[in-house]
Design a protein around this motif. Structure first.
Motif, PDB file in Angstrom:
ATOM      1  N   MET A 552      84.115  51.407  61.280  1.00 21.74           N
ATOM      2  CA  MET A 552      84.579  51.890  59.967  1.00 21.74           C
ATOM      3  C   MET A 552      85.716  52.881  60.185  1.00 21.74           C
ATOM      4  O   MET A 552      85.941  53.359  61.297  1.00 21.74           O
ATOM      5  N   PHE A 553      86.401  53.219  59.092  1.00 19.21           N
ATOM      6  CA  PHE A 553      87.504  54.181  59.186  1.00 19.21           C
ATOM      7  C   PHE A 553      86.942  55.563  59.496  1.00 19.21           C
ATOM      8  O   PHE A 553      86.053  56.058  58.800  1.00 19.21           O
ATOM      9  N   THR A 554      87.450  56.198  60.545  1.00 15.29           N
ATOM     10  CA  THR A 554      86.966  57.526  60.951  1.00 15.29           C
ATOM     11  C   THR A 554      88.096  58.537  61.124  1.00 15.29           C
ATOM     12  O   THR A 554      87.879  59.618  61.672  1.00 15.29           O
ATOM     13  N   ASN A 555      89.298  58.166  60.676  1.00  8.41           N
ATOM     14  CA  ASN A 555      90.441  59.078  60.779  1.00  8.41           C
ATOM     15  C   ASN A 555      90.722  59.473  62.233  1.00  8.41           C
ATOM     16  O   ASN A 555      90.920  60.645  62.545  1.00  8.41           O
ATOM     17  N   GLU A 556      90.680  58.475  63.116  1.00  6.07           N
ATOM     18  CA  GLU A 556      91.000  58.654  64.544  1.00  6.07           C
ATOM     19  C   GLU A 556      89.982  59.505  65.293  1.00  6.07           C
ATOM     20  O   GLU A 556      90.275  60.059  66.356  1.00  6.07           O
ATOM     21  N   ILE A 557      88.768  59.600  64.751  1.00  5.94           N
ATOM     22  CA  ILE A 557      87.699  60.335  65.441  1.00  5.94           C
ATOM     23  C   ILE A 557      86.680  59.335  65.953  1.00  5.94           C
ATOM     24  O   ILE A 557      86.317  58.387  65.264  1.00  5.94           O
ATOM     25  N   ALA A 558      86.204  59.554  67.162  1.00  5.10           N
ATOM     26  CA  ALA A 558      85.133  58.742  67.732  1.00  5.10           C
ATOM     27  C   ALA A 558      83.847  59.567  67.730  1.00  5.10           C
ATOM     28  O   ALA A 558      83.843  60.714  68.170  1.00  5.10           O
ATOM     29  N   TYR A 559      82.781  58.964  67.210  1.00  2.97           N
ATOM     30  CA  TYR A 559      81.452  59.596  67.238  1.00  2.97           C
ATOM     31  C   TYR A 559      80.604  58.810  68.237  1.00  2.97           C
ATOM     32  O   TYR A 559      80.234  57.663  67.987  1.00  2.97           O
ATOM     33  N   TYR A 604      88.536  70.115  73.920  1.00  3.96           N
ATOM     34  CA  TYR A 604      88.798  68.673  74.000  1.00  3.96           C
ATOM     35  C   TYR A 604      87.932  67.806  73.080  1.00  3.96           C
ATOM     36  O   TYR A 604      88.172  66.608  72.972  1.00  3.96           O
ATOM     37  N   THR A 605      86.928  68.388  72.455  1.00  5.38           N
ATOM     38  CA  THR A 605      86.035  67.573  71.624  1.00  5.38           C
ATOM     39  C   THR A 605      85.785  68.255  70.278  1.00  5.38           C
ATOM     40  O   THR A 605      86.188  69.389  70.052  1.00  5.38           O
ATOM     41  N   GLY A 606      85.067  67.528  69.425  1.00  6.86           N
ATOM     42  CA  GLY A 606      84.633  68.105  68.146  1.00  6.86           C
ATOM     43  C   GLY A 606      83.232  68.672  68.241  1.00  6.86           C
ATOM     44  O   GLY A 606      82.627  69.014  67.227  1.00  6.86           O
ATOM     45  N   GLY A 607      82.714  68.742  69.469  1.00  3.42           N
ATOM     46  CA  GLY A 607      81.389  69.308  69.680  1.00  3.42           C
ATOM     47  C   GLY A 607      80.469  68.337  70.391  1.00  3.42           C
ATOM     48  O   GLY A 607      80.566  67.118  70.235  1.00  3.42           O
ATOM     49  N   ILE A 608      79.582  68.889  71.226  1.00  3.48           N
ATOM     50  CA  ILE A 608      78.538  68.113  71.900  1.00  3.48           C
ATOM     51  C   ILE A 608      77.216  68.824  71.651  1.00  3.48           C
ATOM     52  O   ILE A 608      77.075  70.006  71.949  1.00  3.48           O
ATOM     53  N   LYS A 637      91.956  59.651  71.293  1.00  8.32           N
ATOM     54  CA  LYS A 637      92.806  59.858  72.472  1.00  8.32           C
ATOM     55  C   LYS A 637      92.154  60.782  73.509  1.00  8.32           C
ATOM     56  O   LYS A 637      92.571  60.820  74.663  1.00  8.32           O
ATOM     57  N   GLN A 638      91.117  61.552  73.075  1.00  5.57           N
ATOM     58  CA  GLN A 638      90.444  62.466  74.001  1.00  5.57           C
ATOM     59  C   GLN A 638      89.155  61.877  74.583  1.00  5.57           C
ATOM     60  O   GLN A 638      88.417  62.576  75.274  1.00  5.57           O
TER      61      GLN A 638
END
Length: 975
Positions: A552-559, A604-608, A637-638
């Motif tokens: 789905m569309f995620t605005n270039e974010i990978a979950y 480098y991330t949105g959180g772990i 890209k990250q």
């Protein structure tokens, strides 16, 4: 449509128009010319539309008047005279959010819906409620929602009762709540912020009906209102409706609701307050110390965002230098911070929990020395980069979980609008963020610390210290006060009080006039989509590992979520799975010390994040799948860097840092204590489920009271157990982080899947590959029926069992039953008549069922209500309209909007629990086709469950001991 500033549209003059690129939206500020109401319309393509009306409501005492009024205006109005339109909407609308909120200086009434017709209906009922409530002609509303003298028989003792009264007794049972409520009092002795808008239970009974209605007539006028609309709705239709249905009937007036500024202190102040602990608790290491600074005004957007980031940098990340200094000094066992910018003069607080009274001077000195050292030597630029990056990621992601995005933006707008500044001040952040990013090459944050913290005299030290038996003392005081009050009453006055109590009960028990209910607008079943939403899931395999792709569309974010099965962990190590989830990412690895690791994650991330979960097979609670989940996000890209960090965490985490382990265990214990006092209804429901359910028992060992007792023992005997702790963490990690255990859940656009494939290979090289044997756990299922003793002033009463063990099967009818039981039966019996703040039911596919109450003054009375639920159901009857309402209310919960990451998580849960699309469609069909007789037939299910008599009560030790004959065990929670 093209708008022009200065032009009028349906009675509203456009005064400002501005594009908000960060939200892909156009913001327009209007003023209603006749009434003076202000309106902000944020128009974009979000179909989850939000409406809110807010009033500036500064309190002038601590009777909780704004809070009680927030409850009361939703108890019937001119056009919707039913006693509780709010509950009727909760039962029967497609709302995605429905609530009301009292802040320190404002009261907000927000709703949200994706359905255009429903959205207008909700707006209509809320506007009628705030402008024309029934409080003027029905005094019983204040008695029910606020407080009243309760006297059922002449010979009885008088008591206080009321929903908000009991809610705030519960709030004041938590030392953290006491701390945060008293902070403002310590800093703003000359302004409205010295009062508690929620209400102090000791002061609430001073509120009179006259003051109550006068407050409404003065402040609930359009001239004192802030109306907010958000989303893809029809702007002209909404303006026309608000004008013609309501605002055209009001003339502009002057409303004195101004929030005054507190003059700055010439020197800091110190305050001390007490909170109650049980007689069996030790007073040592139970004091809270806080240092609180007034930081500018909330109308300064740069300071506002900069201090959000600075608070995180100093006190929240594992690399936070101020937190680290306080923990290393061993002043307390937990450190946290807050930056409250919901008021005119924001407050930054540094808090040390589980300290001692004599540590106050050392605490202050260490805070200032650490801050001075940071300004003198400079803050680590990598730490700054990490804090700024994680904030920027969250701002751009705009993922606020279950809260509608538009509601968060509404709250942000009020942080400037309420104080007569531009309502879009905090919505456009790019320009401000660019200024803050200069901190990467300058002494930007160091200057902020100097100006607003080191050289700031407008600050306070607030100590919240324990006192044994304080709750009992207060109860005795109240009892004596009420006894004295009764003594001075004449026989006639006592009889009048008995009559008033009876009359209130008659009012509460009386059914609504069907004609009044029919006035509340309702959708039809034709407005509901009959087909279930397709769950996005494509099964793939990479490196022999199953991958669930949610495209789905995620605005270039990978979950990217890694789910590791933990069923090979030996039974005695189950609590260590949960502890492991708290340790990972907070201790060093071979490559990074824990501070550098935290910075790498944030840069480098949105959180772990790590957490434990257990998924049940869809129709069997004895078959469940325990997991340790590694949840992560990053820009596509990250991804190579994300998987490098994940590999480092999984393969090379070091459990050898003794001091750090001790700090983490102390923090885990502290946060569990907060949770037990604040979410007691969930804690009690989980505990009682563990008496009979294998999955319930597993969860209790990982996140419940059993886990709290485990952590308490580790913390109390840490020096003796440290080697055992390290060894067990190492053992658990080696068993869990194994290829055989792994399932990957990936939410991303399909075009970016190749980037995942390329990065994933590196991770697989770092994960073990052994044959593992699943364990067979042997749990004790004896009916414990515990009273869990705390110093709380209220109770949380839970009763539960598994209906499948009694021969019943799960159907969608149970979800409609949940709506009926929670919002009809329990609402009326436990909340309205019983005075609890809330009560609810839960029905799982695996058969586990619970009833639970929240901030409840009662105990055995509530258990009796649960036991008699079957009688209500056996006599259940309903009109077609009422059944439609229950169905719509049920569907609204099933169709709650979700972010991409939430959709991926839900699809994964269905996959693990083996819930297929046809199961979901069958459930939906059963909900949509339900008849009153289907509900009636469920009375035997409820009767059977309650007759098993599994219950648990968490709460006031005195109340529980009074009824100790009904319990099998009494447990001191915090001893």
């Amino acid at each position: 449509m093209v708008f022009s500033v200065g032009q009028s549209y349906n009675g509203f003059k456009l005064v400002q128009e501005k594009e908000i690129k960060e939200m892909n939206a156009m913001g327009r500020v209007f003023e209603h010319e006749k009434s003076g109401a202000q309106l902000l319309y944020i128009q974009n393509d979000d179909d989850n539309k939000v409406f809110s009306i807010t009033f500036r409501t500064p309190p002038t005492d601590s009777t909780g008047l704004p809070h009680i009024l927030e409850h009361a205006v939703l108890c019937g109005s001119k056009n919707f005279p039913a006693k509780d339109p709010f509950v009727e909407l909760a039962k029967g609308s497609l709302n995605t959010f429905l609530n009301a909120m009292t802040f320190s200086d404002k009261t907000m009434y927000p709703i949200a819906s994706r359905n255009d017709k429903d959205f207008l209906n909700l707006m209509h009922v809320y506007l009628d409620a705030v402008f024309y409530p029934n409080i003027y002609n029905e005094k019983k509303i204040l008695m029910q929602e606020g407080w009243h003298y309760e006297l059922e028989n002449v010979e009885d003792e008088i008591t206080y009762k009321g929903v908000v009264y009991n809610e705030m007794k519960g709030a004041f049972s938590s030392p953290e709540q006491v701390l945060f409520r008293k902070m403002q009092e310590s800093l703003f002795p000359d302004t409205t912020y010295k009062y508690d808008s929620g209400g102090d239970p000791e002061v609430i009974p001073e509120l009179t009906q006259e003051d109550f209605v006068n407050f409404h007539s003065k402040l609930y006028h359009p001239s004192n209102s802030y109306i907010y609309l958000y989303g893809d709705g029809d702007i002209m239709e909404h303006l026309k409706f608000i004008n013609e249905a309501y605002l055209k009937d009001f003339d502009r007036i002057e409303v004195d609701s101004k929030i005054d500024l507190q003059p700055p202190y010439k020197e800091p102040k110190t305050s001390v307050v007490e909170y109650s602990i049980s007689d069996n608790e030790d007073e040592k290491n139970k004091t809270f110390l806080s240092l609180n600074f007034v930081v500018g005004k909330s109308t300064n957007p740069e300071l506002h965002l900069a201090f959000d980031i600075l608070t995180y940098l100093l006190l929240e990340t594992p690399a936070a230098p101020l937190k680290k200094a306080l923990l290393e000094a061993d002043l307390g066992k937990d450190v946290f911070g807050s930056y409250d910018h919901s008021i005119f003069q924001p407050v930054l607080s540094v808090v040390v929990k589980n300290a001692n009274e004599e540590d106050q001077e050392k605490f202050e000195k260490l805070v200032f020395n650490t801050l001075k050292e940071l300004t003198d030597k400079g803050i680590d630029k990598k730490l700054i980069e990490a804090a700024v990056n994680i904030y920027e990621f969250k701002l751009r992601e705009g993922d606020y979980g279950r809260y509608p995005r538009g509601l968060i933006y509404c709250m942000k707008s009020m942080e400037s609008w309420l104080y007569d500044a531009d309502p879009m001040l905090h919505l456009a952040y790019e320009e401000v963020l660019a200024k803050i990013k200069t901190a990467l090459t300058t002494d930007y944050f160091e200057k902020l610390i100097k100006e607003h913290l080191l050289n700031n005299q407008h600050r306070s030290v607030l100590m919240v210290k324990p006192k044994k038996g304080l709750a009992h003392e207060k109860e005795v005081e109240v009892k004596q006060k009420l006894q004295a009050y009764k003594k001075q009453l004449s026989k006639d006055e006592i009889n009048q009080l008995v009559e008033k109590t009876a009359t209130l009960k008659q009012y509460q028990e009386a059914s609504n006039d069907p004609k009044d209910l029919e006035k509340i607008p309702l959708l039809s079943l034709a407005d509901i989509e009959p087909k279930v939403d397709k769950v996005p899931l494509i099964e793939k395999t990479e490196e022999d590992i199953p991958v669930l792709l949610h495209s789905m569309f995620t605005n270039e974010i990978a979950y990217a979520n890694l789910l590791f099965d933990t069923s090979a962990v030996p039974q005695q190590l189950i609590p260590y799975v949960s502890l492991l989830s708290s340790v990972l990412g907070k201790v060093s690895t071979e490559k990074y010390n824990y501070e550098d690791l935290s910075n790498e994650i944030n840069i480098y991330t949105g959180g772990i994040d790590f957490n434990v979960e257990a998924y049940s097979l869809k129709n069997d609670d004895s078959q469940y799948f325990p997991k340790l989940i590694v949840r992560s996000s990053a820009l596509v890209k990250q991804m190579p860097k994300l998987f490098e960090i994940l590999g480092e965490l999984i393969e090379n985490t070091k459990f050898t840092e003794v001091k750090r382990l001790k700090e983490i265990i102390r923090e885990v214990k502290s946060r569990l204590e907060m949770n037990i006092l604040q979410d007691g209804h969930i804690v009690a429901a989980r505990r009682v489920t563990s008496y009979f359910s294998p999955i319930g028992q597993y969860k209790e060992l990982c996140i419940g009271i059993d886990f709290y007792k485990f952590i308490t023992e580790l913390e109390g005997n840490f020096d003796d157990k440290v080697q055992e702790i390290q060894s067990n963490l190492e053992k658990a990690a080696k068993i869990i982080f194994n290829r055989e255990n792994l399932l990957v859940s990936l939410t991303i656009e399909e075009k970016d899947y190749k980037a995942f494939q390329e990065s994933f290979v590196s991770l697989m090289k770092r994960i073990g590959d052994k044959k593992l044997e699943k364990q067979q756990y042997q749990f004790d299922y004896s009916p414990k029926n515990e009273g869990l003793l705390t110093s709380s002033k209220v109770q949380y009463v839970a009763k539960a069992y598994n209906f499948q063990k009694l021969g019943h099967q799960y159907t969608g009818h149970l979800q409609v039953l949940k709506t009926i039981i929670s919002l009809n039966y329990l609402w009326n019996k436990v909340r309205v008549l019983g005075g609890a703040y809330g009560a609810m039911a839960g029905f799982s596919r695996n058969g586990n069922l619970y009833f639970t109450s929240y901030r409840d003054p009662n105990l055995d009375k509530t258990l009796k209500v649960y036991d008699e639920a079957y009688k209500y159901l056996s006599g259940f009857s309903s009109t077609e309209r009422e059944m439609t309402k229950f169905v719509i209310g049920t569907i609204s919960k099933m169709d709650a909007p979700m972010t991409p990451s939430m959709k991926g998580q839900e699809a994964t849960a269905y996959y693990i629990s083996q819930i297929a699309e046809e199961d979901l469609q069958r459930e939906r069909d059963q909900v949509l086709s339900i008849k009153p007789e289907d509900i009636k037939e469920l009375s035997n299910l409820i009767k059977g469950v309650m007759e098993q008599n599994h219950f648990c009560v968490l709460g006031n030790e005195g109340k529980i001991k009074e009824k100790q004959e009904i319990f099998n065990n009494l447990v001191d929670v915090f001893n």
